[in-house]
Write an enzyme that holds these catalytic residues in place. Structure first.
Site, short mmCIF file in Angstrom:
data_model
loop_
_atom_site.label_atom_id
_atom_site.label_comp_id
_atom_site.label_asym_id
_atom_site.label_seq_id
_atom_site.Cartn_x
_atom_site.Cartn_y
_atom_site.Cartn_z
N LYS A 80 0.70 -1.36 -0.12
CA LYS A 80 -0.09 -0.02 0.00
C LYS A 80 0.93 1.13 -0.11
CE LYS A 80 -3.71 2.09 2.69
NZ LYS A 80 -4.52 1.74 3.99
N SER A 155 -9.15 2.21 2.82
CA SER A 155 -8.30 2.73 2.03
C SER A 155 -7.22 2.19 1.40
CB SER A 155 -7.70 3.76 3.09
OG SER A 155 -7.06 3.18 4.15
N SER A 179 -10.07 -0.25 6.60
CA SER A 179 -9.36 -0.11 5.40
C SER A 179 -8.80 -1.27 4.83
CB SER A 179 -8.28 1.00 5.59
OG SER A 179 -8.80 2.16 5.83
#
EC number: 3.5.1.99
Length: 502
Positions: A80, A155, A179
Site C-alpha cells: 500500500k 483505504s 481499510s
C-alpha cells in the site's frame, strides 16, 4: 518466454506457489514476470498501481543468493502507498508528499525481504486515507476489478483491486476503520486486521497521527485464508521482534490455528445503527446455519450503543482536536472530495457546528475541540467499554464472533457520502480486536428486490443514500466478519478457515 505457462503460475494458490518456489520446481523469475505482466493488465483496467518498484528485479537476484530460503522465497508482494519503501514516496494521495522518498523500508517491508519476498509495486489510496473509496488527485480513481462502476473500497483500495483482479498474490495494507476489510469484502478476497500492535507499524504513514482512541493495524490481503496465515507466519518472526522491540514477541501459534475442536461462536445480524442490506443479513444467516451443521455452537450476541461508539469514540477520538490536524494536511491541496463531510465539518465555523448538531445525527457534535481532560476521560470510557464487551463475551463463553460486513460494493463516490456506514468495521478498531473478512456469497436478484423495503433505522438522508449505494450489485461478492479477542489472530484465522470451507 515461450516455455513459461503464465496461466498455470497465476492459478496457483500462495501455499502451493511458495512450496514450488522453495523446492526449485518453479524459477522465481518466471513467477515474478508472470505477476508483473498480470499487474500491468490490472493497472490498465482498474488504475490500482501508483508505482513499480524498479529495485524488485535486483531484490529477485538477491533472494536467489540467500543462504536460508525464507517462508516467502520468490513471492511477489504488493505494498500500500502509505507503507514506506526506501527511495519511494508514501503520498497518502497528497501532492505535497510527492518527491519525498522514504529514507528506509518500513519494518514490515524489511521483514518481507528477509523472508525472501519481492515487494514489486505500490498501490493506490484515497487522499488522506480517511475514506473507504479510493481516489486522489495524483493517481485518480481506482475501480473495482469485478465491476468498474463500483468502488474497490478503501483505504487499501489499490490492494483490493490488484489482489482481487489476480495481479498480486499477496498484498499488505493498513486498517483504522475498515481499510483492509472494505477492499477485501468489496473485491471478493480475504483479509485480516490484527490487534493493533501484533505487527510493527514503524515506517507506516497514518491519516491522523498520534491519536490513541482508535487503533490502526497493518495486515495482509489474499485470495484465501491459508495465504493470510502463511504471511503472518513469515512476519511474526525473530526479524520483526528485533527490528521493532515495541512489538510483543509472540510467534505464530500453529496449535491454535490447526485445532479442530468445535467452536462456540457469538453472532449478530445487525448493529442497529446501519441497517444491513438484505445480502449482508443473508450472508450471516446462511453462514450461521452452515456452521451449526458443521458441529459448532452459535449463540446470539446483543450489540448495544453502536451509535454512541461510532460518534463518541471513533469520530471524537480521531478528531478530538476539532479536526485541525486533519484539515492542516489538506493545506495547499486542491481536492477535499473523498472525505466529503468530515472535511467540511472540521472546517465549519463554531456557530455552524452548534446549529448542525441540533439537526444532524450526533455526527457533528463529535467534531469539535476537546480539552485534555475530556480526551483522557474519552480514553477511559473506551477502556471501560472494552472491558464490558469482553465481560459480555466471557459470560457467553465465546471463542469467536460472526458479524456482518458492509456490502455488496458501493457505487463509486458513495463512500464519501456515507462515512456513517463504517459502524460494522470501526467497532473493532475501537475495541482493538482482530477481525478478518471472508467472502461467503454473491448478491442475488432477490436481495436486489428486497432493497425496495429497505428503510434504515433513522429514515434520514443517510439511510436514503444507503439504499442507492447498495443498488445494482447483483453478482457482487458479500462477506462476513470473523472476530476474536485481542492477540488471538491464530484463532481468528482458524475461524475464517472454517467459514471459508463451508
Amino acid at each position: 518466454h515461450p516455455s513459461v505457462n503464465v496461466a498455470s503460475i497465476l492459478s496457483l494458490p500462495l501455499p502451493e506457489l511458495s512450496k514450488k518456489l522453495r523446492d526449485g520446481s518453479l524459477p522465481p523469475d518466471h513467477v515474478f514476470y508472470a505477476y508483473v505482466g498480470k499487474a500491468l493488465q490490472m493497472a490498465t483496467e482498474t488504475n490500482c498501481i501508483t508505482e513499480f518498484l524498479q529495485e524488485s528485479e535486483t531484490q529477485l537476484r538477491k533472494a536467489k543468493l540467500m543462504e536460508k530460503q525464507g517462508l516467502l522465497y520468490g513471492v511477489p508482494v504488493s505494498i500500500k502507498d502509505s507503507i514506506d519503501c526506501q527511495g519511494h514516496d508514501s503520498t497518502l494521495g497528497f501532492i505535497k508528499n510527492l518527491n519525498k522518498p522514504a529514507a528506509e523500508d518500513s519494518v514490515v517491508v524489511q521483514v518481507l525481504k528477509r523472508q525472501g519476498a519481492i515487494p514489486f509495486v505500490k498501490t493506490n489510496v484515497p487522499q488522506s486515507l480517511i475514506s473507504y473509496d479510493c481516489k486522489n488527485l495524483i493517481f485518480g480513481q481506482t475501480r473495482n476489478p469485478l465491476l468498474y462502476t463500483r468502488t474497490p473500497g478503501g483505504s487499501s483500495g489499490g490492494e483490493g483491486a490488484l489482489v482481487g483482479g489476480g495481479g498480486s498474490i499477496l498484498g499488505i495494507g493498513t486498517d483504522v476503520g475498515g481499510s483492509l476489510r472494505f477492499p477485501a469484502a468489496f473485491c471478493g478476497i480475504c483479509a485480516i486486521k490484527p490487534t493493533g500492535n501484533r505487527l510493527s507499524k514503524r515506517g507506516i504513514m497514518s491519516g491522523v497521527v498520534g491519536q490513541k482512541a482508535v487503533a490502526a493495524a497493518v495486515g495482509p490481503l489474499a485470495k484465501d485464508v491459508e495465504s493470510l496465515a502463511l504471511c503472518l507466519r513469515a512476519l511474526l518472526s525473530e526479524d520483526m521482534f528485533s527490528l521493532d522491540s515495541t512489538v510483543p514477541p509472540l510467534p505464530f501459534n500453529e496449535e491454535v490455528y490447526s485445532s479442530t475442536k468445535p467452536l462456540r461462536i457469538g453472532y449478530y445480524e445487525t448493529d442497529f445503527f446501519t441497517m444491513p442490506s438484505p445480502a449482508m443479513r443473508r450472508a450471516v444467516r446462511e453462514t450461521k446455519q452452515l456452521l451449526e451443521e458443521a458441529g459448532h455452537t452459535l449463540v446470539p450476541f446483543e450489540l448495544t450503543n453502536v451509535d454512541y461508539v461510532v460518534f463518541n469514540f471513533c469520530v471524537r477520538g480521531m478528531f478530538a482536536d476539532g479536526g485541525s490536524s486533519f484539515v492542516k494536511k489538506f493545506k495547499g491541496e486542491m481536492e477535499k472530495g473523498g472525505t466529503g463531510l468530515f472535511f467540511w465539518m472540521a472546517k465549519a465555523p463554531h456557530w455552524l457546528k452548534i446549529l448542525l448538531s441540533w439537526i444532524a445525527k450526533p455526527f457533528v457534535r463529535s467534531i469539535s475541540f476537546y480539552t485534555v481532560d475530556e480526551v483522557w476521560s474519552l480514553h477511559h470510557e473506551i477502556e471501560d467499554f472494552c472491558q464490558q464487551f469482553i465481560a459480555q463475551w466471557k459470560k457467553l463463553n465465546l471463542d469467536v464472533m460472526l458479524c456482518p460486513m458492509l456490502g455488496p460494493a458501493f457505487g463509486i463516490g458513495y463512500p464519501a457520502k456515507l462515512s456513517v456506514a463504517v459502524s460494522y468495521t470501526m467497532l473493532y478498531n475501537a475495541l482493538d480486536f482482530p477481525a478478518g473478512v471472508v467472502p461467503v456469497t454473491l448478491a442475488t436478484d432477490e436481495d436486489e428486490e428486497e432493497l425496495k423495503n429497505y428503510k434504515g433505522y433513522y429514515q434520514d438522508w443517510w439511510d436514503r443514500t444507503l439504499v442507492k449505494a447498495f443498488r445494482g450489485s447483483v453478482g457482487m461478492p458479500v462477506a462476513v466478519q470473523c472476530v476474536a479477542l485481542p492477540w488471538q489472530e491464530e484463532l481468528c484465522l482458524r475461524f475464517m478457515k472454517e467459514v471459508e470451507t463451508l
